[in-house]
Design a protein around this motif. Structure first.
Motif, short mmCIF file in Angstrom:
data_model
loop_
_atom_site.label_atom_id
_atom_site.label_comp_id
_atom_site.label_asym_id
_atom_site.label_seq_id
_atom_site.Cartn_x
_atom_site.Cartn_y
_atom_site.Cartn_z
N PHE A 210 0.83 -1.20 0.00
CA PHE A 210 0.00 0.00 0.00
C PHE A 210 0.87 1.26 0.00
O PHE A 210 0.65 2.18 -0.80
CB PHE A 210 -0.91 -0.03 1.24
N ARG A 211 1.86 1.29 0.86
CA ARG A 211 2.74 2.45 0.93
C ARG A 211 3.56 2.59 -0.35
O ARG A 211 3.74 3.69 -0.89
CB ARG A 211 3.66 2.33 2.14
N ALA A 212 4.06 1.46 -0.87
CA ALA A 212 4.83 1.50 -2.11
C ALA A 212 3.97 1.94 -3.29
O ALA A 212 4.47 2.52 -4.26
CB ALA A 212 5.43 0.12 -2.41
N GLU B 236 3.32 -12.24 -2.84
CA GLU B 236 2.98 -11.52 -4.06
C GLU B 236 1.60 -10.86 -3.98
O GLU B 236 1.45 -9.66 -4.22
CB GLU B 236 3.04 -12.45 -5.27
N LYS B 237 0.58 -11.65 -3.68
CA LYS B 237 -0.77 -11.08 -3.67
C LYS B 237 -0.97 -10.06 -2.55
O LYS B 237 -1.66 -9.06 -2.77
CB LYS B 237 -1.81 -12.19 -3.59
N PRO B 238 -0.43 -10.24 -1.34
CA PRO B 238 -0.53 -9.16 -0.36
C PRO B 238 0.04 -7.83 -0.87
O PRO B 238 -0.55 -6.77 -0.64
CB PRO B 238 0.26 -9.69 0.84
N LEU B 239 1.16 -7.88 -1.56
CA LEU B 239 1.72 -6.65 -2.15
C LEU B 239 0.75 -6.05 -3.16
O LEU B 239 0.51 -4.83 -3.16
CB LEU B 239 3.05 -6.96 -2.85
N VAL B 240 0.18 -6.89 -4.01
CA VAL B 240 -0.73 -6.42 -5.06
C VAL B 240 -2.01 -5.85 -4.43
O VAL B 240 -2.53 -4.82 -4.88
CB VAL B 240 -1.05 -7.56 -6.04
N ILE B 241 -2.52 -6.51 -3.41
CA ILE B 241 -3.73 -6.02 -2.73
C ILE B 241 -3.47 -4.64 -2.14
O ILE B 241 -4.27 -3.72 -2.31
CB ILE B 241 -4.15 -7.01 -1.63
N GLY B 242 -2.35 -4.50 -1.44
CA GLY B 242 -2.03 -3.21 -0.84
C GLY B 242 -1.89 -2.11 -1.88
O GLY B 242 -2.45 -1.02 -1.74
N ALA B 243 -1.15 -2.38 -2.95
CA ALA B 243 -0.96 -1.38 -3.99
C ALA B 243 -2.28 -1.04 -4.68
O ALA B 243 -2.53 0.12 -5.04
CB ALA B 243 0.05 -1.88 -5.02
N SER B 244 -3.14 -2.04 -4.85
CA SER B 244 -4.44 -1.79 -5.48
C SER B 244 -5.31 -0.90 -4.59
O SER B 244 -6.02 -0.02 -5.09
CB SER B 244 -5.15 -3.13 -5.75
N LEU B 245 -5.27 -1.13 -3.29
CA LEU B 245 -6.02 -0.28 -2.37
C LEU B 245 -5.55 1.17 -2.44
O LEU B 245 -6.33 2.11 -2.24
CB LEU B 245 -5.86 -0.78 -0.93
N ALA B 246 -4.26 1.35 -2.73
CA ALA B 246 -3.70 2.69 -2.83
C ALA B 246 -3.99 3.35 -4.17
O ALA B 246 -3.65 4.53 -4.37
CB ALA B 246 -2.19 2.65 -2.61
N ALA C 138 -2.64 2.41 -7.07
CA ALA C 138 -1.39 2.47 -7.84
C ALA C 138 -1.64 2.18 -9.32
O ALA C 138 -2.60 1.49 -9.69
CB ALA C 138 -0.39 1.46 -7.28
N ARG C 139 -0.76 2.71 -10.15
CA ARG C 139 -0.84 2.47 -11.59
C ARG C 139 -0.56 0.99 -11.88
O ARG C 139 0.12 0.31 -11.11
CB ARG C 139 0.17 3.33 -12.33
N THR C 140 -1.09 0.52 -13.00
CA THR C 140 -0.91 -0.88 -13.38
C THR C 140 0.56 -1.25 -13.45
O THR C 140 0.96 -2.33 -12.98
CB THR C 140 -1.58 -1.15 -14.74
N ALA C 141 1.39 -0.36 -13.99
CA ALA C 141 2.82 -0.66 -14.11
C ALA C 141 3.47 -0.83 -12.74
O ALA C 141 4.34 -1.69 -12.55
CB ALA C 141 3.53 0.46 -14.89
N SER C 142 3.05 -0.05 -11.76
CA SER C 142 3.59 -0.16 -10.41
C SER C 142 3.18 -1.47 -9.76
O SER C 142 3.98 -2.14 -9.08
CB SER C 142 3.13 1.02 -9.55
N ALA D 107 15.35 -3.71 -6.59
CA ALA D 107 16.23 -2.60 -6.97
C ALA D 107 15.64 -1.78 -8.11
O ALA D 107 15.92 -0.57 -8.22
CB ALA D 107 17.61 -3.13 -7.36
N ALA D 108 14.83 -2.41 -8.94
CA ALA D 108 14.23 -1.71 -10.08
C ALA D 108 12.94 -0.99 -9.73
O ALA D 108 12.41 -0.24 -10.56
CB ALA D 108 13.96 -2.71 -11.21
N LEU D 109 12.41 -1.21 -8.52
CA LEU D 109 11.15 -0.57 -8.14
C LEU D 109 11.31 0.95 -8.01
O LEU D 109 12.28 1.43 -7.44
CB LEU D 109 10.65 -1.12 -6.80
N ASP D 110 10.32 1.65 -8.53
CA ASP D 110 10.30 3.11 -8.39
C ASP D 110 9.40 3.45 -7.21
O ASP D 110 8.21 3.76 -7.36
CB ASP D 110 9.77 3.75 -9.69
N VAL D 111 9.98 3.34 -6.00
CA VAL D 111 9.21 3.58 -4.77
C VAL D 111 10.02 4.49 -3.86
O VAL D 111 11.22 4.69 -4.06
CB VAL D 111 8.86 2.27 -4.04
N ASP D 112 9.33 5.03 -2.84
CA ASP D 112 10.03 5.92 -1.90
C ASP D 112 11.00 5.12 -1.04
O ASP D 112 10.93 3.89 -0.95
CB ASP D 112 9.00 6.63 -1.02
N GLY D 113 11.91 5.84 -0.38
CA GLY D 113 12.96 5.20 0.39
C GLY D 113 12.46 4.34 1.53
O GLY D 113 12.99 3.24 1.77
#
Length: 337
Positions: free
Chosen positions: A60-62, A187-197, A199-203, A313-319
């Motif tokens: 979600f934060r990412a 994997e899916k917990p990350l996707v669930i969190g990002a979807s709640l936020a 996030a763009r499909t690419a992210s 390392a390739a993720l475009d996320v905050d520190g």
């Protein structure tokens, strides 16, 4: 461990607090369910690293979300989903212990244990739904949440069916591991969190590319622990996977390479439950090591961790998100034998 907020111990405390509050509310609203809620409470109190909620929160934060009680509550729902999975898993595997405590079916019998697992599943949905997100955000998050639930049930069914067969190949063993645990653990917990936020499909795809190999590595570590681990660390019997006849990568590798007496012994004793002795278990472990199964599994684990590291390392996320995800990756795969 890097510096970011909330730190992982603080996040786990917040997740546990959300679970305590929610379960207390359910106990007050439905006192008839109190004995089953007590069992859920007991399992939660017995341990667990809350990895699935933590990956969901940092997904979600990412994905661009800011810290909120809603994010913590939605993440906490995944621990209730995990509780459903382990209660039913212990019944199917006939495991007597979980997290160093008697399994629910040992304490309460199989019928009540099934209902405890069912209750944990529907409570997970309820907590997710009432976490505090808008209808649109919740809808986006629930789509991968629903797929995840279907995958873990399908993966568990494949695991049960595979245990009834003499042989599986390594590709099938890896597929089962990814479905029954890897995806729903990371994997899916990350996707669930990002979807709640929102996030763009690419992210979301980039987070998935990080979580997919890490999830497989997590399950490979679990397999190693379930076969060679110290019960004081794992909270489970050290010979459980052998007696249950798990057709994991370790078994598949050894079965494909052992010959003669070793192969006959492996195929005849693996999954023997109470019929095999402690000496049999020791010999089965030696066969896995002598035929390279342990070394090959550890090497595969290392490769998947390296794959996840490159994706991270390739993720475009905050520190903060990058640092937290790196710490979580280490926790998921560096567990001791």
């Amino acid at each position: 461990m890097s510096s970011y907020a909330p730190a992982l111990p603080e996040l786990r405390a917040a997740i546990d607090a959300a679970l305590v509050t929610f379960l207390a509310e359910r106990r007050a609203a439905l006192p008839e369910a109190a004995p089953m809620l007590d069992e859920i409470d007991r399992l939660l109190a017995a341990g667990g690293k809350r990895l699935r909620p933590a990956f969901c929160y940092w997904g979600f934060r990412a994905g661009g979300g800011a810290h909120s009680d809603a994010a913590v509550a939605a993440a906490a729902s995944l621990e209730l989903l995990h509780t459903f999975a382990i209660v039913h898993d212990d019944i199917m595997d006939e495991s007597d212990e979980r997290r160093g405590e008697p399994a629910v079916h040992v304490r309460c019998g199989v019928p009540i244990a099934l209902l405890v697992g069912d209750l944990a599943l529907v409570l997970a949905d309820a907590l997710f739904a009432q976490a505090g997100f808008s209808a649109e955000d919740a809808r986006r998050g629930f789509a991968p949440y629903s797929v995840m639930r279907q995958e873990v049930i399908a993966g568990q069914a494949l695991d049960v069916l595979a245990a009834r067969r003499e042989l599986v190949d390594e590709a099938e063993a890896r597929r089962i591991a990814v479905l029954k645990s890897g995806r729903y653990s990371i994997e899916k917990p990350l996707v669930i969190g990002a979807s709640l936020a929102g996030a763009r499909t690419a992210s979301i795809q980039a987070l998935s590319a990080f979580g997919e190999p890490l999830g497989e590595a997590f399950q490979l570590r679990d397999d190693l622990l379930g076969t060679f681990g110290d019960p004081a660390v794992t909270g489970k019997p050290a010979d459980g996977d052998i007696r249950e006849g798990k057709r994991h990568v370790l078994f598949a590798h050894a079965a494909a390479r052992a010959q003669g007496d070793d192969r006959d012994f492996l195929l005849s004793r693996w999954g023997g439950r109470d019929a095999i002795t402690a000496d049999d278990v020791a010999r089965l472990r030696r066969i896995l090591e002598d035929h390279g199964a342990r070394a090959a599994t550890e090497a595969l684990l290392d490769r998947r961790v390296a794959d996840a590291g490159r994706a991270l390392a390739a993720l475009d996320v905050d520190g903060d998100s990058a640092a937290a995800l790196a710490d979580l990756a280490r926790e998921a795969t560096d567990r001791r034998l």
